[in-house]
Design a protein around this motif. Structure first.
Motif, PDB file in Angstrom:
ATOM      1  N   ASN A  42     -35.936  40.770   6.451  1.00  9.25           N
ATOM      2  CA  ASN A  42     -35.022  39.828   5.813  1.00  9.25           C
ATOM      3  C   ASN A  42     -35.712  38.609   5.213  1.00  9.25           C
ATOM      4  OD1 ASN A  42     -33.283  40.953   8.463  1.00  9.25           O
ATOM      5  ND2 ASN A  42     -32.339  41.126   6.462  1.00  9.25           N
ATOM      6  N   TRP A  43     -36.871  38.247   5.722  1.00 14.35           N
ATOM      7  CA  TRP A  43     -37.646  37.136   5.172  1.00 14.35           C
ATOM      8  C   TRP A  43     -39.107  37.546   5.279  1.00 14.35           C
ATOM      9  CZ3 TRP A  43     -41.594  33.756   5.931  1.00 14.35           C
ATOM     10  CH2 TRP A  43     -41.609  32.597   5.126  1.00 14.35           C
ATOM     11  N   VAL A  44     -39.832  37.438   4.163  1.00  7.80           N
ATOM     12  CA  VAL A  44     -41.235  37.850   4.110  1.00  7.80           C
ATOM     13  C   VAL A  44     -42.012  36.752   3.397  1.00  7.80           C
ATOM     14  CG1 VAL A  44     -42.858  39.612   3.314  1.00  7.80           C
ATOM     15  CG2 VAL A  44     -40.511  40.276   3.905  1.00  7.80           C
ATOM     16  N   GLY A  45     -43.044  36.237   4.035  1.00 10.69           N
ATOM     17  CA  GLY A  45     -43.809  35.180   3.375  1.00 10.69           C
ATOM     18  C   GLY A  45     -45.220  35.037   3.918  1.00 10.69           C
ATOM     19  N   PHE A  46     -46.056  34.464   3.077  1.00  6.45           N
ATOM     20  CA  PHE A  46     -47.424  34.134   3.468  1.00  6.45           C
ATOM     21  C   PHE A  46     -47.529  32.637   3.717  1.00  6.45           C
ATOM     22  CE2 PHE A  46     -48.343  38.174   1.412  1.00  6.45           C
ATOM     23  CZ  PHE A  46     -49.343  38.686   2.216  1.00  6.45           C
ATOM     24  N   TYR A  47     -48.216  32.300   4.780  1.00 10.33           N
ATOM     25  CA  TYR A  47     -48.630  30.918   5.032  1.00 10.33           C
ATOM     26  C   TYR A  47     -50.144  30.915   4.937  1.00 10.33           C
ATOM     27  CZ  TYR A  47     -44.080  29.468   6.888  1.00 10.33           C
ATOM     28  OH  TYR A  47     -42.751  29.147   7.032  1.00 10.33           O
ATOM     29  N   MET A  48     -50.688  29.936   4.237  1.00 11.38           N
ATOM     30  CA  MET A  48     -52.132  29.852   4.087  1.00 11.38           C
ATOM     31  C   MET A  48     -52.660  28.601   4.782  1.00 11.38           C
ATOM     32  SD  MET A  48     -52.465  32.687   2.636  1.00 11.38           S
ATOM     33  CE  MET A  48     -54.236  32.713   2.390  1.00 11.38           C
ATOM     34  N   GLU A  67     -40.227  35.679   0.000  1.00  6.32           N
ATOM     35  CA  GLU A  67     -38.960  36.244  -0.475  1.00  6.32           C
ATOM     36  C   GLU A  67     -37.974  36.124   0.671  1.00  6.32           C
ATOM     37  OE1 GLU A  67     -37.922  38.024  -3.389  1.00  6.32           O
ATOM     38  OE2 GLU A  67     -39.773  37.439  -4.394  1.00  6.32           O
ATOM     39  N   GLY A  68     -36.816  35.572   0.389  1.00  5.60           N
ATOM     40  CA  GLY A  68     -35.794  35.390   1.407  1.00  5.60           C
ATOM     41  C   GLY A  68     -35.203  34.003   1.268  1.00  5.60           C
ATOM     42  N   ALA A  69     -34.401  33.638   2.240  1.00  9.28           N
ATOM     43  CA  ALA A  69     -33.752  32.329   2.211  1.00  9.28           C
ATOM     44  C   ALA A  69     -34.800  31.222   2.285  1.00  9.28           C
ATOM     45  CB  ALA A  69     -32.783  32.219   3.383  1.00  9.28           C
ATOM     46  N   PRO A  70     -34.557  30.096   1.611  1.00 13.46           N
ATOM     47  CA  PRO A  70     -35.484  28.965   1.719  1.00 13.46           C
ATOM     48  C   PRO A  70     -35.620  28.524   3.178  1.00 13.46           C
ATOM     49  CG  PRO A  70     -33.883  28.592  -0.024  1.00 13.46           C
ATOM     50  CD  PRO A  70     -33.433  29.809   0.722  1.00 13.46           C
ATOM     51  N   THR A  71     -36.790  28.011   3.523  1.00 16.26           N
ATOM     52  CA  THR A  71     -37.044  27.547   4.879  1.00 16.26           C
ATOM     53  C   THR A  71     -37.470  26.091   4.862  1.00 16.26           C
ATOM     54  OG1 THR A  71     -38.376  27.845   6.873  1.00 16.26           O
ATOM     55  CG2 THR A  71     -39.438  28.410   4.790  1.00 16.26           C
ATOM     56  N   GLN A  72     -37.098  25.362   5.894  1.00 13.81           N
ATOM     57  CA  GLN A  72     -37.550  23.975   6.023  1.00 13.81           C
ATOM     58  C   GLN A  72     -38.985  23.921   6.534  1.00 13.81           C
ATOM     59  OE1 GLN A  72     -34.613  22.533   8.754  1.00 13.81           O
ATOM     60  NE2 GLN A  72     -35.822  23.055  10.543  1.00 13.81           N
ATOM     61  N   HIS A  73     -39.479  25.057   7.047  1.00 16.11           N
ATOM     62  CA  HIS A  73     -40.832  25.099   7.616  1.00 16.11           C
ATOM     63  C   HIS A  73     -41.844  25.481   6.535  1.00 16.11           C
ATOM     64  CE1 HIS A  73     -39.195  24.490  11.580  1.00 16.11           C
ATOM     65  NE2 HIS A  73     -38.335  25.464  11.351  1.00 16.11           N
ATOM     66  N   THR A  74     -42.134  24.519   5.663  1.00 13.90           N
ATOM     67  CA  THR A  74     -43.101  24.765   4.590  1.00 13.90           C
ATOM     68  C   THR A  74     -44.513  24.366   5.014  1.00 13.90           C
ATOM     69  OG1 THR A  74     -42.628  22.607   3.615  1.00 13.90           O
ATOM     70  CG2 THR A  74     -41.368  24.501   2.775  1.00 13.90           C
ATOM     71  N   ARG A  75     -44.619  23.569   6.071  1.00 15.11           N
ATOM     72  CA  ARG A  75     -45.903  23.156   6.630  1.00 15.11           C
ATOM     73  C   ARG A  75     -45.787  23.245   8.149  1.00 15.11           C
ATOM     74  NH1 ARG A  75     -49.316  20.676   3.326  1.00 15.11           N
ATOM     75  NH2 ARG A  75     -50.233  19.353   4.917  1.00 15.11           N
TER      76      ARG A  75
END
Length: 163
Positions: A42-48, A67-75
């Motif tokens: 449901n949510w797939v993303g890379f954190y670098m 891809e997926g709903a926006p998240t507040q956890h960007t950092r």
């Protein structure tokens, strides 16, 4: 949305890896492919990994392609959450029930399970692939192998560009 076999997805991933313009393009294409082809993702993303500017600051995971709903956890600081645990340990973390894991940083009330695989370049953790599912215990052995394979493809591309 249609479900395809693991082998079909791997073949497409290999094609993407050979044709992507750069690592960022590859990551964007991987998250799109996984989200489209695997309905339980449901949510797939890379954190670098972002190296700290000062020695007193912790390394930080910074959200990249997703891809997926926006998240507040960007950092995410390296010592927080399932993502921080995977990056710190250098090992894939699978959580069958996020409500039972005190490390979980709630991104969505619908998320029930999570898998995070580190991305390595030249033997060092440089990022990770994070996937959430609205189903409990959504990630089995095949999912783990596929997610680790995707992380390895990105790591290989990053090694090629950082030579």
């Amino acid at each position: 949305m249609h479900v395809t076999s693991d082998q079909q997805i791997r073949s497409e991933l290999e094609r993407l890896a050979s044709t992507a313009a750069n690592a960022d393009d590859l990551m964007a294409q991987i998250v799109k492919l996984l989200r489209e082809r695997l309905p339980k993702y449901n949510w797939v993303g890379f954190y670098m990994m972002e190296k700290p500017l000062a020695a007193s600051q912790p390394p930080m995971l910074v959200l990249g392609a997703f891809e997926g709903a926006p998240t507040q956890h960007t950092r995410i600081p390296l010592n927080q959450g399932i993502c921080g645990a995977a990056a710190s340990s250098g090992a894939t973390v699978v959580v069958d029930d996020v409500n039972q894991d005190p490390r979980y940083l709630a991104c969505s009330l619908e998320t029930r399970s999570e898998i995070v695989a580190p991305v390595f370049a030249k033997g060092e953790v440089v990022g990770e692939l994070d996937i959430d599912s609205h189903a409990a215990a959504a990630f089995g052995r095949q999912d783990r192998e596929l997610v680790e394979y995707c992380a390895a493809l990105v790591g290989k591309r990053l090694e090629e560009t950082r030579s």
